[in-house]
Design an enzyme around this catalytic site. Structure first.
Site, mmCIF file in Angstrom:
data_model
loop_
_atom_site.group_PDB
_atom_site.id
_atom_site.type_symbol
_atom_site.label_atom_id
_atom_site.label_comp_id
_atom_site.label_asym_id
_atom_site.label_seq_id
_atom_site.Cartn_x
_atom_site.Cartn_y
_atom_site.Cartn_z
ATOM 1 N N ASN A 59 -9.457 3.700 -1.504
ATOM 2 C CA ASN A 59 -9.944 4.713 -0.567
ATOM 3 C C ASN A 59 -9.131 6.009 -0.592
ATOM 4 O O ASN A 59 -9.690 7.086 -0.375
ATOM 5 C CB ASN A 59 -10.004 4.151 0.855
ATOM 6 C CG ASN A 59 -11.095 3.120 1.005
ATOM 7 O OD1 ASN A 59 -12.111 3.170 0.315
ATOM 8 N ND2 ASN A 59 -10.896 2.164 1.888
ATOM 9 N N HIS A 110 0.822 -1.210 0.000
ATOM 10 C CA HIS A 110 0.000 0.000 0.000
ATOM 11 C C HIS A 110 0.862 1.269 0.000
ATOM 12 O O HIS A 110 0.374 2.338 -0.334
ATOM 13 C CB HIS A 110 -0.916 -0.026 1.221
ATOM 14 C CG HIS A 110 -2.295 0.498 1.007
ATOM 15 N ND1 HIS A 110 -2.951 0.496 -0.207
ATOM 16 C CD2 HIS A 110 -3.185 1.037 1.882
ATOM 17 C CE1 HIS A 110 -4.164 1.006 -0.069
ATOM 18 N NE2 HIS A 110 -4.327 1.359 1.187
ATOM 19 N N ASN A 132 -6.586 6.919 3.810
ATOM 20 C CA ASN A 132 -8.005 7.193 3.590
ATOM 21 C C ASN A 132 -8.383 8.663 3.708
ATOM 22 O O ASN A 132 -9.510 9.030 3.389
ATOM 23 C CB ASN A 132 -8.863 6.359 4.540
ATOM 24 C CG ASN A 132 -8.720 4.872 4.268
ATOM 25 O OD1 ASN A 132 -8.086 4.458 3.308
ATOM 26 N ND2 ASN A 132 -9.304 4.074 5.120
ATOM 27 N N ASP A 153 -0.839 2.623 -5.411
ATOM 28 C CA ASP A 153 -0.810 1.177 -5.651
ATOM 29 C C ASP A 153 -2.077 0.757 -6.382
ATOM 30 O O ASP A 153 -3.119 1.383 -6.232
ATOM 31 C CB ASP A 153 -0.692 0.426 -4.316
ATOM 32 C CG ASP A 153 -1.840 0.711 -3.368
ATOM 33 O OD1 ASP A 153 -2.646 -0.209 -3.141
ATOM 34 O OD2 ASP A 153 -1.952 1.838 -2.851
#
Length: 187
Positions: free
Chosen positions: A112, A20, A66, A91
């Site tokens: 997100n 991530h 997020n 990613d």
């Protein structure tokens, strides 16, 4: 001209080198090549560098993935950078490990961080480089996968692509989105 180059990721030692955090890893590699130093600033870590006549503000949001849009919006406004000169590196589960795709707009695709940028910037029309991380995980294990580490083999692939993405960043700033997509999306 100023450009905002954003690498998405999560802050904290537990997230270093996770799939991530490929956005952070990419802008870190670019900053190192450019001898740019990171500073802890509002909403993120910021480094400044130049590529010919372009001034680049590199950003690693400290808002966690997020809420990345807060940092992107703040720095774009602070530096008076229009959305067409914002580039986000993220990613992407839908691409194989190391596959790179540049887009000028589009949906968040379930990501997100991109959803929050879209919400805060009130547009889907911003450039992004999608860095493939693969999707070889069992059903229901997506979170563990994206927050997991790359294998040694995958890390070799990723390392080979970091300079390539650095060249894409330079091209975006010097030649623009369309020419960069035409040149790099074919490879």
């Amino acid at each position: 001209m100023k450009y905002l180059i954003v690498g998405l990721g999560n802050i904290g030692s537990e997230y270093v080198d996770t799939r991530h955090n490929i956005g952070f890893r990419t802008v870190d590699a670019f900053a190192k090549k450019q001898s740019a130093e990171w500073e802890d600033k509002r909403y993120g870590f910021v480094a400044r560098t130049r590529v010919k006549n372009a001034e680049l503000i590199l950003l690693k949001p400290s808002t966690y993935m997020n809420l990345s849009g807060q940092a992107v919006r703040y720095w774009a406004q602070q530096e008076k950078i229009p959305v067409e000169r914002v580039l986000v590196i993220v990613d992407d589960l839908s691409l194989p490990v190391g596959k790179i795709r540049m887009r000028g707009s589009g949906s968040a695709g379930g990501h997100n961080g991109l959803k929050n940028i879209e919400s805060c910037m009130m547009t889907q029309n911003y450039a992004r480089i999608k860095f493939g991380i693969g999707n070889e995980f069992p059903r229901g294990a997506q979170v563990d996968f994206v927050l997991g580490q790359f294998s040694e083999e995958d890390n070799k692939v990723i390392e080979e692509k970091l300079d390539y993405v650095g060249e894409m960043i330079k091209s975006f700033c010097l030649q623009g989105l369309d020419r960069t997509m035409n040149q790099y999306n074919k490879k």
